[in-house]
Design an enzyme around this catalytic site. Structure first.
Site, PDB file in Angstrom:
ATOM      1  N   ASP A 277      13.167  14.899  14.028  1.00  0.00           N
ATOM      2  CA  ASP A 277      14.538  14.486  13.701  1.00  0.00           C
ATOM      3  C   ASP A 277      15.052  15.104  12.387  1.00  0.00           C
ATOM      4  OD1 ASP A 277      12.981  13.035  11.912  1.00  0.00           O
ATOM      5  OD2 ASP A 277      14.357  11.337  11.902  1.00  0.00           O
ATOM      6  N   LYS A 376       6.042   8.036   8.404  1.00  0.00           N
ATOM      7  CA  LYS A 376       5.738   8.578   9.722  1.00  0.00           C
ATOM      8  C   LYS A 376       5.941  10.083   9.644  1.00  0.00           C
ATOM      9  CE  LYS A 376      10.301   7.114  11.351  1.00  0.00           C
ATOM     10  NZ  LYS A 376      10.742   5.784  10.913  1.00  0.00           N
TER      11      LYS A 376
HETATM   12  C1  G1P Z   1      15.200   2.203  13.320  1.00  0.00           C
HETATM   13  C2  G1P Z   1      13.957   1.988  14.148  1.00  0.00           C
HETATM   14  C3  G1P Z   1      12.785   1.646  13.247  1.00  0.00           C
HETATM   15  C4  G1P Z   1      12.621   2.741  12.205  1.00  0.00           C
HETATM   16  C5  G1P Z   1      13.920   2.989  11.476  1.00  0.00           C
HETATM   17  C6  G1P Z   1      13.823   4.176  10.550  1.00  0.00           C
HETATM   18  O1  G1P Z   1      15.510   1.031  12.620  1.00  0.00           O
HETATM   19  O2  G1P Z   1      14.147   0.978  15.109  1.00  0.00           O
HETATM   20  O3  G1P Z   1      11.636   1.516  14.024  1.00  0.00           O
HETATM   21  O4  G1P Z   1      11.638   2.387  11.273  1.00  0.00           O
HETATM   22  O5  G1P Z   1      14.972   3.237  12.411  1.00  0.00           O
HETATM   23  O6  G1P Z   1      13.541   5.363  11.222  1.00  0.00           O
HETATM   24  P1  G1P Z   1      16.596  -0.044  13.120  1.00  0.00           P
HETATM   25  O7  G1P Z   1      17.895   0.718  13.294  1.00  0.00           O
HETATM   26  O8  G1P Z   1      16.106  -0.537  14.456  1.00  0.00           O
HETATM   27  O9  G1P Z   1      16.625  -1.091  12.064  1.00  0.00           O
HETATM   28 ZN    ZN Z   2      13.870  10.189  10.263  1.00  0.00          ZN
END
Ligand code: G1P
Ligand code: ZN
Length: 543
Positions: A277, A376
């Site tokens: 990403d 990550k």
């Molecule tokens: C989303 C994902 C979560 C991740 C975060 C950042 O957050 O669901 O797992 O850690 O993006 O990449 P959310 O929009 O659900 O709060």
């Molecule tokens: Zn990201």
């Protein structure tokens, strides 16, 4: 070049979300919005004074301007030295790696992850602590509290630093080191994986594509996959980082990486494809005509960890975010290692990684990683898969199918309703929460509810408690429905519904997940009143 203190008035909307402060670019460019937040970090994170700060971002629009402002503020605030990636670039996992390697006191990462960029897109800033990971809630709350009262900021009136040339500079006596953004990270990858085996695979008849989505991983993937491992030129597609990501969503999923998915189709399809990403922390893994869900990816990597030289002796434990499927739990049970369920957001893995309790962790949202950094890591996941493929000499589909046969399959899907009115989203969640006590023991569409709660987590290392992390409805069959609101959106609210059903029987494991989960999807809609409360007939995004 004196430093000057300027007065400012606080903003009231600078509370960091799931992963840092994320807003529209226009919000960040307004008045002192960026400066107030950065000053609040410097005011509260006092260990930065006299020590090293790492700085870099995913290269999106406003990245360069923000870096210059932060450098001048760092100098005026007595930061000891700043390490910044050439061009202002550092992928999120590389920033984590650099913080750890150079023992920095912390880092500022500029990114809005997978959200679109450009003047009308999103921007973001995140503070990472000395362990290389996103600041824990205690720290983000401190910073937020400061943003509500900050009355001045400090800036040194100096010329811009030349970010394009690697070298040592000084900014009003503060050393600024412009480093190659890839080198340290690439060295770390060499220390983990079997580069010999992966290289032999990539130089043979095996064909792969990596889609950098015009985001930060282009330079990393070209260096590591093409130059160091010898994959043919052209293996990396969309490899030039662009300020607006070419107008696309730099989000590696089946919808936004459709061009890549197409390359895996049919007998002529490539053997392996992957994407990352905007800031390089997410990953999507594909085989020929085969999509590996992130939840399965974590489980398969955990089960095959010993293929990877750094994990030859096995892994200590695993963790997954609460909404992530329970596939990895079954691997942990089989290997007799610990398995933790944490709230959504990578920061919750930090303490477990630091304490050596877990080695691998992941989220359903295309996030996988290990104890090598505290973020990550998209390319790590790609190299981990390549390493497993090189050792097992089987296709992606063969490896995953064999995994299901051994452990059972956790059918899984996430349904997102985006841009919902905040009031409607809050009403829906409140309605669900109100019904939780009455649900256990009852039947919902013939399924017996075994538990229903609002997920709360007590960190096993520091005892900190995080409440209201999402509504979980568990069924005695092993199926689950989870509801939560996104903490990363910038427009209205996003409702996420996570659906999971366990299928132990191999003869029943080849269904389309939407078919396998159809009953559960209806149950979720009825229980939460999604269409009546939000007015939405179907989700905007299904993964
Ligand atoms: C989303 C994902 C979560 C991740 C975060 C950042 O957050 O669901 O797992 O850690 O993006 O990449 P959310 O929009 O659900 O709060
Ligand atoms: Zn990201």
């Amino acid at each position: 070049m004196p430093s000057t203190t300027y007065s400012t008035a606080p903003y009231t909307d600078q509370r960091p979300g799931t992963s840092g402060l994320r807003k529209r670019v226009e919000v960040f460019r307004h008045g002192n919005y960026l400066k107030n937040f950065v000053q609040s970090v410097f005011d509260t994170q006092t260990e930065l004074a006299g020590n090293t700060l790492v700085l870099g971002g995913d290269g999106r629009f406003f990245n360069r301007d923000a870096i210059q402002v932060i450098l001048k503020m760092a100098s005026a605030n007595g930061i000891g030295r700043v390490i910044v990636g050439q061009g202002g670039l550092l992928s999120t996992p590389a920033a984590s790696c650099v913080i750890r390697k150079y023992k920095a006191a912390g880092g500022l990462i500029l990114s809005a992850s997978h959200n679109p960029g450009g003047p009308d897109g999103d921007f973001g800033i995140k503070f990472n602590t000395a362990n290389g990971g996103p600041a824990p809630e205690k720290v983000t709350e401190e910073i937020y509290a400061r943003t509500l009262e900050v009355g001045s900021y400090r800036l040194c009136d100096a010329a811009d630093v030349n970010l394009d040339k690697i070298g040592e500079y000084t900014l009003n006596k503060m050393p600024v080191q412009v480093i190659d953004p890839v080198t340290d990270y690439a060295e770390l990858m060499v220390s983990i994986f079997d580069f010999g085996a992966i290289s032999a695979l990539l130089k043979g008849s095996f064909r792969m594509r990596f889609d950098a989505m015009h985001a930060i991983t282009g330079p990393y993937a070209k260096r590591i996959l093409e130059q160091m491992l010898g994959a043919p030129k052209g293996t990396v597609i969309n490899g030039e980082p662009l300020e607006d990501f070419g107008g696309h969503h730099p989000d590696p999923n089946l919808v936004h990486a459709a061009e890549l998915v197409e390359m895996t189709r049919g007998p002529e399809g490539v053997d392996f494809a992957a994407a990352s990403d905007g800031d390089g922390d997410r990953n999507m893994i594909l085989g020929r005509d085969f999509f590996v869900t992130p939840s399965d990816s974590l489980a398969v990597l955990a089960a095959n960890a010993t293929c990877i030289p750094a994990h030859r002796n096995g892994i200590a434990g695993v963790a997954r975010s609460m909404p992530t499927s329970q596939a990895v739990d079954r691997v942990a049970t089989a290997f007799n290692i610990e398995c933790f369920e944490t709230p959504t957001g990578w920061k919750f893995f930090g303490n477990l990684l630091d304490a050596g309790r877990i080695t691998f962790c992941g989220e359903e949202s295309f996030g996988t990683g290990s104890d090598h950094v505290r973020e990550k890591d998209g390319l790590w996941a790609v190299l981990a898969w390549l390493n497993v493929l090189a050792i097992r000499k089987q296709s992606v589909a063969e490896i995953v199918t064999a995994h299901w046969q051994q452990y059972g399959r956790n059918y899984y899907s996430r349904h997102d309703y985006e841009g919902v009115k905040s009031k409607a989203a809050d009403e829906l969640m409140a309605g669900l929460r109100a019904r939780l006590p009455e649900l256990p023991g009852t039947l919902l569409d013939g399924l017996e509810v075994s538990y229903a709660d609002d997920f709360a987590y007590t960190d096993p290392i520091d005892g900190s408690i995080s409440q209201k992390q999402g509504v979980r409805i568990g069924f005695s069959s092993g199926s689950r429905i989870v509801f939560r609101l996104s903490g990363t959106g910038t427009v209205g609210a996003t409702l996420r519904v996570y659906l999971e059903a366990y299928e132990p029987d191999p003869s029943q494991q080849s269904l389309d997940p939407q078919v396998a989960l159809a009953g559960l999807i209806t149950t979720a809609n009825n229980l939460a009143g999604i269409s009546s409360i939000t007015g939405r007939k179907k989700p905007d995004v299904i993964t």
